[in-house]
Motif scaffolding. Structure first.
Motif, PDB file in Angstrom:
ATOM      1  N   HIS A   9       0.553  -1.565  -0.248  1.00 15.72           N
ATOM      2  CA  HIS A   9       0.609   0.029  -0.191  1.00 15.72           C
ATOM      3  C   HIS A   9       0.937   1.310  -0.001  1.00 15.72           C
ATOM      4  CE1 HIS A   9      -3.550  -2.296   0.715  1.00 15.72           C
ATOM      5  NE2 HIS A   9      -1.895  -3.387   1.548  1.00 15.72           N
ATOM      6  N   LEU A  10       1.471   1.719  -0.939  1.00  9.65           N
ATOM      7  CA  LEU A  10       2.226   2.738  -0.597  1.00  9.65           C
ATOM      8  C   LEU A  10       1.188   4.142  -1.507  1.00  9.65           C
ATOM      9  CD1 LEU A  10       4.588   4.200  -1.731  1.00  9.65           C
ATOM     10  CD2 LEU A  10       4.533   3.413  -3.766  1.00  9.65           C
ATOM     11  N   ARG A  11       1.354   5.002  -0.409  1.00  7.70           N
ATOM     12  CA  ARG A  11       0.951   5.431  -0.822  1.00  7.70           C
ATOM     13  C   ARG A  11       1.389   7.289  -1.083  1.00  7.70           C
ATOM     14  NH1 ARG A  11      -3.627   4.283  -0.225  1.00  7.70           N
ATOM     15  NH2 ARG A  11      -4.509   3.247   1.926  1.00  7.70           N
ATOM     16  N   ASN A  12       2.468   7.297  -2.250  1.00  7.84           N
ATOM     17  CA  ASN A  12       3.594   8.590  -2.472  1.00  7.84           C
ATOM     18  C   ASN A  12       2.739   9.823  -3.068  1.00  7.84           C
ATOM     19  OD1 ASN A  12       2.127   7.573  -4.882  1.00  7.84           O
ATOM     20  ND2 ASN A  12       4.116   7.430  -6.281  1.00  7.84           N
ATOM     21  N   THR A  13       1.369  10.107  -3.048  1.00 10.43           N
ATOM     22  CA  THR A  13       1.477  11.815  -3.284  1.00 10.43           C
ATOM     23  C   THR A  13      -0.671  11.429  -2.720  1.00 10.43           C
ATOM     24  OG1 THR A  13      -0.451  10.936  -5.127  1.00 10.43           O
ATOM     25  CG2 THR A  13       2.481  11.553  -5.409  1.00 10.43           C
ATOM     26  N   ALA A  14      -0.542  12.337  -2.492  1.00  7.30           N
ATOM     27  CA  ALA A  14      -2.478  12.405  -1.968  1.00  7.30           C
ATOM     28  C   ALA A  14      -3.169  12.545  -3.466  1.00  7.30           C
ATOM     29  CB  ALA A  14      -2.634  14.124  -1.371  1.00  7.30           C
ATOM     30  N   THR A  15      -2.492  12.193  -4.302  1.00  4.44           N
ATOM     31  CA  THR A  15      -3.519  12.136  -5.226  1.00  4.44           C
ATOM     32  C   THR A  15      -3.267  10.738  -6.897  1.00  4.44           C
ATOM     33  OG1 THR A  15      -2.516  13.048  -7.136  1.00  4.44           O
ATOM     34  CG2 THR A  15      -3.771  14.481  -6.119  1.00  4.44           C
ATOM     35  N   CYS A  16      -2.886   9.260  -5.510  1.00  6.13           N
ATOM     36  CA  CYS A  16      -2.740   8.208  -6.576  1.00  6.13           C
ATOM     37  C   CYS A  16      -2.078   6.851  -5.510  1.00  6.13           C
ATOM     38  CB  CYS A  16      -1.272   8.687  -7.348  1.00  6.13           C
ATOM     39  SG  CYS A  16      -1.055   6.814  -7.534  1.00  6.13           S
ATOM     40  N   VAL A  17      -2.764   6.072  -5.314  1.00  4.25           N
ATOM     41  CA  VAL A  17      -2.504   4.880  -4.478  1.00  4.25           C
ATOM     42  C   VAL A  17      -1.761   3.843  -5.274  1.00  4.25           C
ATOM     43  CG1 VAL A  17      -3.716   3.282  -2.458  1.00  4.25           C
ATOM     44  CG2 VAL A  17      -4.275   6.249  -2.934  1.00  4.25           C
ATOM     45  N   TYR A  18      -1.049   2.933  -4.786  1.00  2.00           N
ATOM     46  CA  TYR A  18      -1.626   1.661  -5.251  1.00  2.00           C
ATOM     47  C   TYR A  18      -1.674   0.579  -4.905  1.00  2.00           C
ATOM     48  CZ  TYR A  18       1.587   3.609  -9.839  1.00  2.00           C
ATOM     49  OH  TYR A  18       2.270   4.034 -10.267  1.00  2.00           O
ATOM     50  N   ASP A  19      -2.495  -0.583  -4.943  1.00  2.00           N
ATOM     51  CA  ASP A  19      -2.914  -1.730  -4.282  1.00  2.00           C
ATOM     52  C   ASP A  19      -2.696  -2.791  -4.992  1.00  2.00           C
ATOM     53  OD1 ASP A  19      -3.739  -0.285  -1.645  1.00  2.00           O
ATOM     54  OD2 ASP A  19      -5.883  -0.160  -1.994  1.00  2.00           O
ATOM     55  N   LEU A  20      -1.320  -3.688  -4.457  1.00  2.00           N
ATOM     56  CA  LEU A  20      -1.078  -4.279  -5.007  1.00  2.00           C
ATOM     57  C   LEU A  20      -0.846  -5.841  -4.172  1.00  2.00           C
ATOM     58  CD1 LEU A  20       2.273  -2.579  -6.980  1.00  2.00           C
ATOM     59  CD2 LEU A  20       0.173  -2.528  -7.654  1.00  2.00           C
ATOM     60  N   SER A  21      -1.091  -6.589  -5.245  1.00  2.00           N
ATOM     61  CA  SER A  21      -0.836  -7.691  -4.527  1.00  2.00           C
ATOM     62  C   SER A  21      -0.720  -9.063  -5.096  1.00  2.00           C
ATOM     63  CB  SER A  21      -2.728  -8.378  -3.757  1.00  2.00           C
ATOM     64  OG  SER A  21      -2.129  -9.969  -3.322  1.00  2.00           O
ATOM     65  N   TYR A  22       0.403  -9.424  -4.589  1.00  2.00           N
ATOM     66  CA  TYR A  22       0.814 -11.342  -5.906  1.00  2.00           C
ATOM     67  C   TYR A  22       1.639 -12.391  -4.791  1.00  2.00           C
ATOM     68  CZ  TYR A  22       5.714  -8.490  -4.607  1.00  2.00           C
ATOM     69  OH  TYR A  22       6.074  -7.827  -4.255  1.00  2.00           O
ATOM     70  N   ASN A  23       1.582 -13.625  -5.858  1.00  2.00           N
ATOM     71  CA  ASN A  23       1.393 -14.740  -4.521  1.00  2.00           C
ATOM     72  C   ASN A  23       3.118 -14.461  -5.372  1.00  2.00           C
ATOM     73  OD1 ASN A  23       1.578 -16.774  -4.516  1.00  2.00           O
ATOM     74  ND2 ASN A  23       0.941 -18.313  -5.473  1.00  2.00           N
ATOM     75  N   LEU A  24       4.003 -14.819  -3.741  1.00  3.25           N
ATOM     76  CA  LEU A  24       4.824 -15.220  -3.986  1.00  3.25           C
ATOM     77  C   LEU A  24       5.513 -16.416  -3.633  1.00  3.25           C
ATOM     78  CD1 LEU A  24       5.719 -11.992  -0.555  1.00  3.25           C
ATOM     79  CD2 LEU A  24       6.567 -12.314  -2.811  1.00  3.25           C
ATOM     80  N   GLY A  25       5.075 -17.425  -3.282  1.00  9.51           N
ATOM     81  CA  GLY A  25       5.181 -18.618  -3.396  1.00  9.51           C
ATOM     82  C   GLY A  25       5.155 -19.451  -2.042  1.00  9.51           C
ATOM     83  N   ASP A  26       5.945 -19.993  -1.841  1.00 13.66           N
ATOM     84  CA  ASP A  26       6.360 -21.195  -0.529  1.00 13.66           C
ATOM     85  C   ASP A  26       7.336 -20.230   0.315  1.00 13.66           C
ATOM     86  OD1 ASP A  26       8.427 -22.459  -1.929  1.00 13.66           O
ATOM     87  OD2 ASP A  26       7.382 -24.396  -1.267  1.00 13.66           O
ATOM     88  N   ARG A  27       7.803 -18.919  -0.554  1.00 14.88           N
ATOM     89  CA  ARG A  27       8.921 -18.129   0.623  1.00 14.88           C
ATOM     90  C   ARG A  27       8.541 -16.966   0.996  1.00 14.88           C
ATOM     91  NH1 ARG A  27      12.968 -16.691  -2.459  1.00 14.88           N
ATOM     92  NH2 ARG A  27      12.903 -16.816  -4.555  1.00 14.88           N
TER      93      ARG A  27
END
Length: 94
Positions: A9-27
């Motif tokens: 959850h990267l809130r680098n500016t007041a007007t933009c948000v990135y919500d990223l989720s990804y599978n890291l496998g088992d490590r």
């Protein structure tokens, strides 16, 4: 082994948000550094949002964001606030 999900959850500016989720496998990888390149961004859903506000009222609103695993289980939850009367573009992994 169980699967590990990572979220950012990267809130680098007041007007933009990135919500990223990804599978890291088992490590967990050696580095948790992740760069949103133009190629990555081209695969994200873009959501333009407007948050309700009357007559310049900027009272903050609560927001909750959730991420689910591929099988539908809750993997993460984030709670925050956003100023009333504001706009924002969210970029969301799909």
């Amino acid at each position: 082994m169980s699967r590990i999900d990572a979220s950012l959850h990267l809130r680098n500016t007041a007007t933009c948000v990135y919500d990223l989720s990804y599978n890291l496998g088992d490590r967990i990888p050696d580095s948790l550094t992740y760069t949103v390149t133009p190629a990555v961004q081209s695969h994200l859903a873009e959501v333009d949002e407007r948050f309700y506000g009357i007559d310049g009222d900027t009272t903050p609103y609560g927001e909750n964001r959730y991420g689910l695993t591929d099988s539908g289980f809750l993997a993460l939850e984030f709670s925050g606030t956003v100023p009333g009367g504001s706009t924002r573009t969210d970029y969301v992994s799909t």
